[in-house]
Design a protein around this motif. Structure first.
Motif, short mmCIF file in Angstrom:
data_model
loop_
_atom_site.label_atom_id
_atom_site.label_comp_id
_atom_site.label_asym_id
_atom_site.label_seq_id
_atom_site.Cartn_x
_atom_site.Cartn_y
_atom_site.Cartn_z
N VAL A 153 -6.64 0.79 6.78
CA VAL A 153 -5.31 1.39 6.68
C VAL A 153 -4.69 0.94 5.36
O VAL A 153 -4.99 -0.14 4.85
CB VAL A 153 -4.43 0.94 7.89
N ALA A 154 -3.84 1.79 4.79
CA ALA A 154 -3.16 1.44 3.54
C ALA A 154 -2.18 0.29 3.79
O ALA A 154 -1.52 0.24 4.84
CB ALA A 154 -2.43 2.66 2.98
N TYR A 155 -2.08 -0.61 2.81
CA TYR A 155 -1.25 -1.81 2.96
C TYR A 155 0.20 -1.45 3.32
O TYR A 155 0.78 -2.02 4.26
CB TYR A 155 -1.30 -2.63 1.68
N GLN A 156 0.80 -0.51 2.60
CA GLN A 156 2.20 -0.18 2.88
C GLN A 156 2.37 0.45 4.27
O GLN A 156 3.38 0.22 4.94
CB GLN A 156 2.76 0.74 1.79
N GLN A 157 1.37 1.21 4.70
CA GLN A 157 1.41 1.78 6.06
C GLN A 157 1.31 0.67 7.11
O GLN A 157 2.00 0.73 8.15
CB GLN A 157 0.27 2.79 6.22
N ALA A 158 0.48 -0.33 6.83
CA ALA A 158 0.36 -1.46 7.75
C ALA A 158 1.69 -2.18 7.91
O ALA A 158 2.10 -2.52 9.03
CB ALA A 158 -0.71 -2.43 7.25
N LYS B 176 4.64 -0.89 7.46
CA LYS B 176 5.53 0.02 8.19
C LYS B 176 5.27 -0.06 9.69
O LYS B 176 6.20 -0.15 10.50
CB LYS B 176 5.32 1.44 7.67
N LEU B 177 3.97 -0.06 10.06
CA LEU B 177 3.62 -0.11 11.48
C LEU B 177 3.96 -1.47 12.11
O LEU B 177 4.09 -1.58 13.33
CB LEU B 177 2.12 0.18 11.65
N CYS B 178 4.09 -2.50 11.27
CA CYS B 178 4.48 -3.83 11.77
C CYS B 178 6.00 -4.01 11.77
O CYS B 178 6.49 -5.08 12.13
CB CYS B 178 3.84 -4.92 10.92
N GLY B 179 6.71 -2.97 11.34
CA GLY B 179 8.17 -3.06 11.34
C GLY B 179 8.73 -3.85 10.17
O GLY B 179 9.83 -4.41 10.28
N CYS B 180 7.99 -3.90 9.05
CA CYS B 180 8.46 -4.64 7.87
C CYS B 180 9.19 -3.71 6.90
O CYS B 180 8.73 -2.60 6.64
CB CYS B 180 7.29 -5.25 7.09
N GLN B 181 10.29 -4.21 6.37
CA GLN B 181 10.95 -3.50 5.28
C GLN B 181 10.17 -3.81 4.00
O GLN B 181 9.90 -4.98 3.70
CB GLN B 181 12.40 -3.95 5.15
N ARG B 182 9.80 -2.79 3.24
CA ARG B 182 8.99 -3.00 2.04
C ARG B 182 9.89 -3.21 0.82
O ARG B 182 10.82 -2.44 0.58
CB ARG B 182 8.06 -1.81 1.82
N ILE B 183 9.61 -4.26 0.07
CA ILE B 183 10.37 -4.59 -1.13
C ILE B 183 9.48 -4.33 -2.35
O ILE B 183 8.56 -5.12 -2.63
CB ILE B 183 10.82 -6.07 -1.13
N PRO B 184 9.68 -3.21 -3.08
CA PRO B 184 8.80 -2.93 -4.22
C PRO B 184 9.06 -3.85 -5.41
O PRO B 184 10.22 -4.10 -5.77
CB PRO B 184 9.11 -1.47 -4.55
N LEU B 185 7.99 -4.36 -5.98
CA LEU B 185 8.05 -5.15 -7.21
C LEU B 185 7.42 -4.35 -8.33
O LEU B 185 6.41 -3.66 -8.11
CB LEU B 185 7.29 -6.47 -7.06
N PRO B 186 7.96 -4.41 -9.55
CA PRO B 186 7.31 -3.71 -10.66
C PRO B 186 5.90 -4.27 -10.87
O PRO B 186 5.69 -5.48 -10.80
CB PRO B 186 8.21 -4.02 -11.86
N SER B 187 4.95 -3.37 -11.08
CA SER B 187 3.55 -3.82 -11.16
C SER B 187 3.05 -3.97 -12.59
O SER B 187 1.96 -4.50 -12.81
CB SER B 187 2.66 -2.83 -10.42
#
Length: 315
Positions: free
Chosen positions: A234-239, A241-252
């Motif tokens: 599964v894609a990391y960001q989808q994982a 989301k499914l765990c109920g985590c708010q995603r905090i984007p960092l510049p790459s």
């Protein structure tokens, strides 16, 4: 009539949740001795437990006293723990001492826990990485050198001393109750960092399934190196989301930016040495282990993610 002697097994890394799961599965049929160099843990009156540095002379006394038949080496120190030199001493020199003593005292079965991190995360990794792929991590991160060296060491003993019957296991991300690695911390947090523009495919194996895999390997003395992973990812960001985590984007980009942010914010669950694994997919092929040992994971991704959704830690 003489009763048959039960197998005597040394289990290292006894303070970890995985080792304790393995011990609970084997205690009915084997005589176990638990060792961890970080702390002594109580596992019941029937299991002697020691806090010992593998490089100290008293460690050899255990081999003389208990006359082990096998060793299950789960005591690999994660890269997020201890200083680089202490980690190297524990992972590489400690493992060398363990394997030397195993050979000296006629051990007939050795399981060594490695990690899929040894393959390294690079843009041109194949879609499915099998056991013959080169271990690139040593050239990519100094913090992963000891993981690769531990494996190389075990491989040398695997071929030099076939009587040890060494099996090296390279699992994907081990997660679930009690697991204290970086990935488990991320899935269990309310907010988790991601690299903007990246969401690599990842694999997860429940700690219960990994403990089952180790017991299967112990019971069937087949030498070699094996990936341990389910056939789904599964894609990391989808994982998250499914765990109920708010995603905090960092510049790459440039690469120094996310590393600097991680360091400044002290994001221990998002360590700089693993940054590439949040950018490029490292999907391993676990079919050889499944075929050889008859292994099928029982816990689905939905079960894993539900656990983290229901057990969020406060920020």
């Amino acid at each position: 009539m003489t009763t048959k002697r039960r197998p005597h097994i040394l289990v290292t890394g006894a303070a970890g949740a995985l080792a304790q799961q393995v011990i609970s599965r084997l205690r009915e049929t084997c005589d176990l001795v638990a060792v961890d160099f970080r702390e002594q843990v109580y596992l019941g009156d029937d299991i002697p437990s020691y806090c010992i540095d593998f490089n100290k002379r008293v460690f050899e006394d255990l081999f003389r006293r208990y006359q082990f038949d096998g060793v299950i080496h789960l005591g690999r120190i994660l890269s997020s723990q201890l200083t680089r030199m202490r980690r190297y001493n524990a992972n590489v020199l400690g493992t060398q001492k363990l394997l030397d003593l195993s050979q000296k005292y006629g051990i007939r079965r050795v399981i060594v826990l490695s990690t899929y991190h040894v393959y390294g995360a690079v843009a041109y990794n194949p879609a499915l990485i099998d056991e013959s792929a080169p271990l690139k991590s040593a050239g990519l991160s100094a913090d992963l050198v000891d993981s690769v060296e531990l494996e190389n060491l075990a491989n040398i003993y695997l071929w030099r001393y076939p009587e040890l019957n060494i099996t090296i296991l390279r699992p994907c991300n081990i997660v679930g109750p009690g697991v204290r690695n970086s990935m488990s911390s991320l899935l269990g947090s309310s907010r988790a960092p991601v690299l903007a523009g990246f969401s690599p495919m990842m694999q997860f194996i429940h700690i219960d399934d990994m403990a089952d895999a180790i017991v299967l390997a112990w019971n069937k003395p087949v030498k070699g190196v094996f990936n341990v992973a389910p056939q789904d990812w599964v894609a990391y960001q989808q994982a998250l989301k499914l765990c109920g985590c708010q995603r905090i984007p960092l510049p790459s980009i440039p690469p120094v930016v996310p590393k600097a942010i991680s360091r400044i914010l002290n994001l221990r669950s998002f360590p700089t040495y693993l940054m590439a694994f949040f950018k490029y997919p490292v999907v391993i092929d676990g079919r050889a282990f499944a075929r050889e040992f008859g292994f099928t994971p029982k816990r689905q991704l939905t079960d894993i993610f539900r656990y983290y959704q229901d057990n969020k830690r406060p920020v």
